[in-house]
Design an enzyme around this catalytic site. Structure first.
Site, PDB file in Angstrom:
ATOM      1  N   THR A  39      77.500 -78.189   8.648  1.00 52.87           N
ATOM      2  CA  THR A  39      77.921 -76.917   8.040  1.00 52.87           C
ATOM      3  C   THR A  39      78.367 -77.147   6.592  1.00 52.87           C
ATOM      4  OG1 THR A  39      78.687 -76.266  10.214  1.00 52.87           O
ATOM      5  CG2 THR A  39      79.449 -74.932   8.384  1.00 52.87           C
ATOM      6  N   HIS A  42      75.396 -77.375   4.536  1.00 51.19           N
ATOM      7  CA  HIS A  42      74.853 -76.034   4.264  1.00 51.19           C
ATOM      8  C   HIS A  42      75.613 -75.368   3.111  1.00 51.19           C
ATOM      9  CE1 HIS A  42      72.049 -76.079   7.488  1.00 51.19           C
ATOM     10  NE2 HIS A  42      72.929 -75.994   8.470  1.00 51.19           N
ATOM     11  N   CYS A  96      88.990 -60.670  20.919  1.00 48.46           N
ATOM     12  CA  CYS A  96      90.320 -61.281  21.093  1.00 48.46           C
ATOM     13  C   CYS A  96      91.005 -60.682  22.310  1.00 48.46           C
ATOM     14  CB  CYS A  96      91.181 -61.074  19.847  1.00 48.46           C
ATOM     15  SG  CYS A  96      90.750 -62.152  18.470  1.00 48.46           S
ATOM     16  N   CYS A 104      86.166 -64.265  17.871  1.00 47.03           N
ATOM     17  CA  CYS A 104      86.782 -63.074  17.281  1.00 47.03           C
ATOM     18  C   CYS A 104      85.801 -62.393  16.317  1.00 47.03           C
ATOM     19  CB  CYS A 104      88.026 -63.534  16.521  1.00 47.03           C
ATOM     20  SG  CYS A 104      88.699 -62.352  15.358  1.00 47.03           S
TER      21      CYS A 104
HETATM   22  N1  LIG Z   1      77.409 -73.726  18.139  1.00 49.24           N
HETATM   23  C1  LIG Z   1      78.296 -74.176  17.269  1.00 49.24           C
HETATM   24  O1  LIG Z   1      79.433 -73.710  17.186  1.00 49.24           O
HETATM   25  C2  LIG Z   1      77.931 -75.324  16.391  1.00 49.24           C
HETATM   26  C3  LIG Z   1      78.889 -76.250  15.979  1.00 49.24           C
HETATM   27  C4  LIG Z   1      78.487 -77.334  15.199  1.00 49.24           C
HETATM   28  C5  LIG Z   1      77.158 -77.440  14.820  1.00 49.24           C
HETATM   29  N2  LIG Z   1      76.265 -76.496  15.220  1.00 49.24           N
HETATM   30  C6  LIG Z   1      74.832 -76.576  14.895  1.00 49.24           C
HETATM   31  O2  LIG Z   1      74.258 -77.485  15.803  1.00 49.24           O
HETATM   32  C7  LIG Z   1      73.136 -78.127  15.185  1.00 49.24           C
HETATM   33  C8  LIG Z   1      73.286 -79.637  15.291  1.00 49.24           C
HETATM   34  O3  LIG Z   1      74.379 -80.093  14.519  1.00 49.24           O
HETATM   35  P1  LIG Z   1      74.372 -81.593  13.963  1.00 49.24           P
HETATM   36  O4  LIG Z   1      75.612 -81.759  13.170  1.00 49.24           O
HETATM   37  O5  LIG Z   1      74.072 -82.550  15.055  1.00 49.24           O
HETATM   38  O6  LIG Z   1      73.130 -81.444  12.937  1.00 49.24           O
HETATM   39  P2  LIG Z   1      71.974 -82.444  12.503  1.00 49.24           P
HETATM   40  O7  LIG Z   1      71.165 -81.732  11.491  1.00 49.24           O
HETATM   41  O8  LIG Z   1      72.552 -83.780  12.163  1.00 49.24           O
HETATM   42  O9  LIG Z   1      71.113 -82.632  13.859  1.00 49.24           O
HETATM   43  C9  LIG Z   1      69.917 -81.999  14.124  1.00 49.24           C
HETATM   44  C10 LIG Z   1      68.961 -83.073  14.615  1.00 49.24           C
HETATM   45  O10 LIG Z   1      67.770 -82.456  15.107  1.00 49.24           O
HETATM   46  C11 LIG Z   1      66.696 -83.328  14.784  1.00 49.24           C
HETATM   47  N3  LIG Z   1      65.454 -82.573  14.888  1.00 49.24           N
HETATM   48  C12 LIG Z   1      64.854 -81.785  13.945  1.00 49.24           C
HETATM   49  N4  LIG Z   1      63.713 -81.252  14.459  1.00 49.24           N
HETATM   50  C13 LIG Z   1      63.595 -81.711  15.728  1.00 49.24           C
HETATM   51  C14 LIG Z   1      62.642 -81.516  16.762  1.00 49.24           C
HETATM   52  N5  LIG Z   1      61.575 -80.736  16.588  1.00 49.24           N
HETATM   53  N6  LIG Z   1      62.847 -82.153  17.943  1.00 49.24           N
HETATM   54  C15 LIG Z   1      63.925 -82.951  18.137  1.00 49.24           C
HETATM   55  N7  LIG Z   1      64.855 -83.164  17.184  1.00 49.24           N
HETATM   56  C16 LIG Z   1      64.694 -82.548  15.999  1.00 49.24           C
HETATM   57  C17 LIG Z   1      67.053 -83.841  13.397  1.00 49.24           C
HETATM   58  O11 LIG Z   1      66.364 -85.054  13.110  1.00 49.24           O
HETATM   59  C18 LIG Z   1      68.553 -84.050  13.510  1.00 49.24           C
HETATM   60  O12 LIG Z   1      68.899 -85.371  13.891  1.00 49.24           O
HETATM   61  C19 LIG Z   1      73.091 -77.589  13.768  1.00 49.24           C
HETATM   62  O13 LIG Z   1      72.188 -76.491  13.731  1.00 49.24           O
HETATM   63  C20 LIG Z   1      74.496 -77.114  13.527  1.00 49.24           C
HETATM   64  O14 LIG Z   1      74.561 -76.111  12.528  1.00 49.24           O
HETATM   65  C21 LIG Z   1      76.620 -75.450  15.992  1.00 49.24           C
HETATM   66 ZN   LIG Z   2      81.718 -79.226  11.982  1.00 50.89          ZN
HETATM   67 ZN   LIG Z   3      89.755 -60.854  16.827  1.00 53.96          ZN
END
Ligand SMILES: NC(=O)c1ccc[n+]([C@@H]2O[C@H](COP(=O)([O-])OP(=O)(O)OC[C@H]3O[C@@H](n4cnc5c(N)ncnc54)[C@H](O)[C@@H]3O)[C@@H](O)[C@H]2O)c1
Ligand SMILES: [Zn+2]
Ligand SMILES: [Zn+2]
Length: 339
Positions: A39, A42, A96, A104
């Site tokens: 994030t 990003h 909430c 939230c």
């Molecule tokens: N739901 C939530 O609250 C929450 C919290 C944290 C992160 N995230 C999201 O979760 C995701 C993962 O986070 P991260 O920190 O591990 O990110 P990251 O970018 O390090 O991991 C993503 C991985 O996916 C791999 N990848 C890309 N294309 C692929 C494919 N076709 N097949 C298999 N693997 C592939 C990449 O090589 C990379 O290692 C991100 O989109 C992030 O924004 C969501």
């Molecule tokens: Zn984080």
């Molecule tokens: Zn709220």
């Protein structure tokens, strides 16, 4: 005492930390370590710019000790070792009121909507604090937040002992989901396209393959007697992952979408009808996930020293972002915020 200020345009400037006296219900923390998250990358690339007030201090995966407590803050003292659940919900909206304050409608994420932890002295609401046990090092404790993401995702997946879980994407979050699912007794297959990450996952005892080289559908079928996976986690945020996630589950299997997709992906809805699939979203964490995460981290059940591949001083934050950008030989990068 320093802070890393994000000035926009992929630039950080190091400057003196501007300590904020903790007001009522707040604490000031001496930050020790802070992880860089996808994030943050990003934000570095200009996403969510409308939510930032520049210069902005990022960072939400941290550990530290309390430096000062504000008035009316009970149960916390200077010197306490803590981490922060970086959510500031409104407390009044329908989500909430239903007890889902982690999603939230007016959620302020600390580190995006509010200043974050990439500074030596950081003031936050006391209600965000979680106590760290003595046995857990502050370096490892900076991993509590991403582990809590994985705990939340695995909890919502309802993965049961003996069930087969496929994880698409083996970045820090995907690999932690694989590890947490294994601690629950699930059998796990991880798909990841980065060879360094595939190797690391294997070294940590996870069956991992590169889906560009291995027929993932065939392998999941082989591992499950032709049935398909009980649960699939989409953690890659890629179009290829969104297509794959519907091809892997068994009849009435579950899909948990964890990744944040930059563009709405194309998803094969036919498979939902054909196999009566269930789709769930999972966003951040709740207090219970943080407590489970701290327990796992402190219990030594997770190879955190292997997942932390790099530790940089605060003045090399820019380099950390570039390293994350390149992918390659890194998993979790921590920033040392001490002077
Ligand atoms: N739901 C939530 O609250 C929450 C919290 C944290 C992160 N995230 C999201 O979760 C995701 C993962 O986070 P991260 O920190 O591990 O990110 P990251 O970018 O390090 O991991 C993503 C991985 O996916 C791999 N990848 C890309 N294309 C692929 C494919 N076709 N097949 C298999 N693997 C592939 C990449 O090589 C990379 O290692 C991100 O989109 C992030 O924004 C969501
Ligand atoms: Zn984080
Ligand atoms: Zn709220």
């Amino acid at each position: 005492m320093r802070a890393a200020f994000f000035a926009g345009n992929q630039q950080f400037q190091l400057g003196p930390c501007v300590p904020i006296e903790p007001g009522p219900g707040q604490v000031q923390i001496r930050v020790e370590y802070c992880g860089i998250c996808g994030t943050d990358l990003h934000l570095f690339h200009g996403a969510m710019a409308h939510r930032l007030t520049l210069p902005h201090v990022m960072g939400h995966e941290m550990s530290g000790t309390i430096a000062a407590v504000g008035a009316g803050t009970h149960g916390w003292q200077p010197g306490d070792r803590v981490t922060v659940r970086p959510l500031d919900p409104c407390g009044a909206c329908p989500a909430c009121r239903m007890g889902h304050s982690h999603i939230c409608h007016n959620l302020k994420f600390i580190g995006i909507d509010r200043p974050g932890a990439l500074q030596r002295l950081w003031t936050v609401p006391a209600q965000t604090l979680h106590r760290l046990p003595e046995g857990l090092g502050l370096r490892e404790a900076a991993m509590v937040e991403p582990i809590a993401v994985a705990c939340h995702d695995v909890r919502l997946s309802e993965a049961a002992p003996g069930e087969f879980a496929a994880v698409i994407g083996g970045g820090p979050i995907g690999i932690l989901i694989a590890l947490v699912a294994q601690t629950r007794g699930a059998r796990v297959l991880l798909a990841e396209v980065n060879e360094f990450r595939v190797r690391l996952a294997r070294e940590l005892g996870i069956e991992a393959v590169n889906p560009r080289e291995t027929d993932l559908v065939a392998l999941v079928n082989e591992r499950t007697g032709g049935a398909g996976a009980d649960v699939v986690f989409e953690v890659s945020g890629s179009q290829a992952g969104a297509e794959m996630m519907t091809r892997l589950p068994r009849t009435r299997g579950r899909i948990v979408v964890v990744a944040i997709f930059g563009e709405p992906p194309k998803v094969d809805l036919f498979r939902f009808f054909w196999r009566e699939l269930k789709l769930a979203g999972a966003r951040v964490y709740e207090a219970v996930d943080f407590e489970q995460s701290i327990g796992l981290a402190a219990g030594g059940n997770l190879p955190l020293d292997r997942l932390i591949t790099t530790v940089l001083p605060l003045d090399r934050i820019q380099e950390g972002m570039r390293q994350m950008e390149r992918g390659g030989d890194c998993m979790k990068i921590l920033v040392d915020c001490t002077d």
